[in-house]
Design an enzyme around this catalytic site. Structure first.
Site, mmCIF file in Angstrom:
data_model
loop_
_atom_site.group_PDB
_atom_site.id
_atom_site.type_symbol
_atom_site.label_atom_id
_atom_site.label_comp_id
_atom_site.label_asym_id
_atom_site.label_seq_id
_atom_site.Cartn_x
_atom_site.Cartn_y
_atom_site.Cartn_z
ATOM 1 N N CYS A 1 38.277 30.693 -49.926
ATOM 2 C CA CYS A 1 38.193 29.376 -48.845
ATOM 3 C C CYS A 1 36.845 28.860 -49.023
ATOM 4 C CB CYS A 1 38.200 30.233 -47.357
ATOM 5 S SG CYS A 1 38.280 28.983 -46.294
ATOM 6 N N GLY B 1 48.971 19.970 -48.448
ATOM 7 C CA GLY B 1 50.228 19.270 -48.303
ATOM 8 C C GLY B 1 50.669 18.584 -49.573
#
Lengths: 308, 271
Positions: free
Chosen positions: A135, A222
């Site tokens: 992350c 995305g």
């Protein structure tokens, strides 16, 4: 109808058997309950829940999300309820479903990774852990573990030491040599690898001169990142023999099939859930239709059929 | 199971500079939105904008075999730019109704609505709901509506159709009283007893922050409807965080989409 019944979409990630190769990506599906009104969780290959840390985390100040061309930036900052609240408050709900529950975990140091893993291994209804070493939003930990083959391997080894659950290591794309990291975690005992996490990016408001995200930088996800994800999954597949799970910009069945064809055993659907809460169901339905159309009865006949 | 509804644009008119009223026809099975709830709107089959955009319900009418949903929006970014160009008949995906709406308390005789700019939208829908179903439980309703200038003062005509006292104001005095809506409210506030009054507010953050400051040391109850950038609208992405007060004064956030968009004004940390 008889035709349809013969179609076999089940896949195996090491010992973990999934009814189909479609999972949710961590951080895009909450703890499952957020989408249970829109998706029959029983139909998913697996639910991968929001990344959990030892203690609850409040996350970053807003704004946390920003749309960018073909995708979005997020800097949520690993907000989560903590592993104990997950086990007592969220896991009982997921146990009601006939799906695999994969718990994404995160630690700020090796000890935290071990403690979180131990707690989850003792809980009923967790089928695998996915280790977030990637992350990019939290300054401590995160990036440093996943960006270096040595630390990536150490986290993997520490987690493996304390659990019998299958361990999936989730890789960050924000590295120079993704294959080297993949090889290191495989050697350290990872049962599978998932990739990619988000690509670090940023966006500026030209009228205020400020960043759109309070955190300044965030993770890009995305459709914009799919070609990068596909390339990295392919590079990893050429260097490891453990199962690989493809993640990154998958919006529909066609996108998912690209990952399966290059050799990913399964895929995770992330940002697409935000755009269409039923995206996972449409991917599963679309893969099935593709199999009917092409006369392929078993999904294993798709996986790794790439002709380079 | 809940579904994404496919709606058809019946109307998408520029009612003032950069301000649009969109009416969408929806299948009869679309649930009645509660006042203060919102919908996520996305144009079918296009890549940009990618994410749906949240809009509060401005009006909702049910006919025999369909229903019509109105939203009010100002063109501010790429999403609303694209929306503004949509023609009648275009299909839009509607997710909703979503979130926790306004809480209506039976024991409040006075209702005060405080709106700034586009904040008029959920408050008008609330006022309509109060007029239609709750008129016996309160005696007076005041609608304070402010904007920068006359041009930006939207939805005044709709207010006239409601049984409420409308007080309009503009920053430059080009319409109604001159001054910020919160200042105009402050002048009148002592007319209302705190125990018998409920204040509902929606508008730009500086307006809500000013209202919070005015009400801080009073006993008035106030609910505010908030806005934040969001991706999913259903509580999963954790994008639309709003800082809330916590017991240990450590940072804590709630989700505007799922925990709100309506909150008690005292719950929010107004930075």
């Amino acid at each position: 109808m008889a035709e349809t019944e013969q179609i076999n979409m089940s896949v195996k990630i090491g010992r973990l058997k999934l009814k189909n190769p479609v999972m949710t990506a961590s951080g895009t599906f909450g703890y499952g309950e957020e989408y249970a009104d829109y998706v029959d969780l029983n139909k998913l290959g697996a639910v991968v829940v929001k990344g959990l840390s030892l203690k609850p985390r409040a996350g970053n100040p807003p704004p946390r999300v920003m749309e960018t061309p073909g995708g979005m930036l997020n800097a949520v900052g690993l907000q989560n309820v903590g592993v104990e609240a997950f086990i007592s408050e969220k896991l009982p709900f997921l146990r009601k479903y006939d799906t695999k529950v994969i718990v994404n975990i995160y630690g700020e140091n090796y000890d935290e990774y071990k403690k979180v893993t131990r707690k989850l291994s003792a809980a009923k209804g967790v089928h695998a852990v996915e280790v977030n070493i990637s992350c990019p939003n939290v300054k401590k930990g995160g990036l440093s573990f996943g960006a270096d083959p040595k630390t990536a391997a150490t986290v993997t080894r520490k987690v493996k030491e304390v659990t019998d659950l299958p361990v999936i290591v989730k890789l960050t794309p924000n590295v120079t040599d993704i294959a080297a990291i993949a090889v290191a975690v495989e050697k350290a005992g990872a049962d599978a690898i998932s990739l990619i996490n988000t690509i670090t990016g940023m966006s500026v408001d030209i009228f205020t001169g400020r960043p759109h995200l309070k955190n300044i930088t965030g993770g890009l996800s995305g459709p914009a990142i799919k070609p990068v994800a596909l390339r990295m999954v392919w590079q990893v597949l050429q260097n490891v023999s453990i199962p690989v799970i493809g993640i990154g910009g998958i919006m529909n069945a066609e996108d998912a099939l690209e990952f399966l064809i290059i050799g990913a055993k399964a895929v995770q659907i992330g940002t697409a859930n935000f755009i269409n809460p039923q995206a996972t169901m449409e991917v599963i339905g679309g893969i099935k239709r593709y199999m009917e159309m092409t006369g392929i009865k078993n999904i294993s006949k798709i996986i790794g059929t790439f002709k380079a | 199971m809940k579904n994404v509804y496919i709606g058809e644009i019946l109307k998408n008119e520029e009612i003032a500079q950069d301000c649009f009223l969109m009416r969408v026809a929806l299948h009869v099975s679309f649930p009645d939105p509660a006042a203060g709830q919102f919908v996520m709107v996305r144009v079918s089959g296009i890549a940009e904008p990618l994410l749906a955009r949240p809009f509060s319900v401005y009006s909702f009418e049910r006919q025999n075999n369909s229903c019509a949903l109105d939203i009010l929006y100002r063109v501010l970014g790429r999403g609303t730019q694209v929306m503004a160009g949509l023609l009648n008949g275009t299909q839009v995906e509607i997710l909703g109704p979503l979130g926790q709406g306004f809480e209506i308390k039976q024991n409040k005789k006075n209702i005060i609505l405080v709106g700034g700019g586009m904040g008029v939208a959920p408050l008008t829908y609330l006022a309509l709901h109060l007029n239609n179903y709750m008129c016996s439980s309160f005696s007076t309703m005041y609608f304070y509506l402010g904007a920068q200038n006359d041009e930006a003062l939207i939805g005044v005509d709709e207010l006239k159709k409601l049984s409420c006292t409308a007080i309009t104001c503009t920053d430059d005095g080009s319409r109604g009283e001159k001054g910020l809506v919160t200042q105009i409210l402050l002048k009148d506030l002592k007319k209302f007893s705190p125990e018998e009054t409920m204040i509902y507010a929606c508008g730009p953050k500086p307006m809500l922050k000013a209202l919070a400051k005015i009400l801080r040391k009073t006993k008035y109850s106030c609910q505010v409807s908030l806005e934040e950038k969001m991706a999913c609208g259903v509580g999963a992405c954790l994008g639309c965080a709003v800082p809330v007060k916590s017991r240990n004064s450590k940072p804590a956030y709630k989700r505007v989409c799922a925990d709100g968009p309506v909150f008690d004004i005292n719950e929010i940390v107004w930075k």
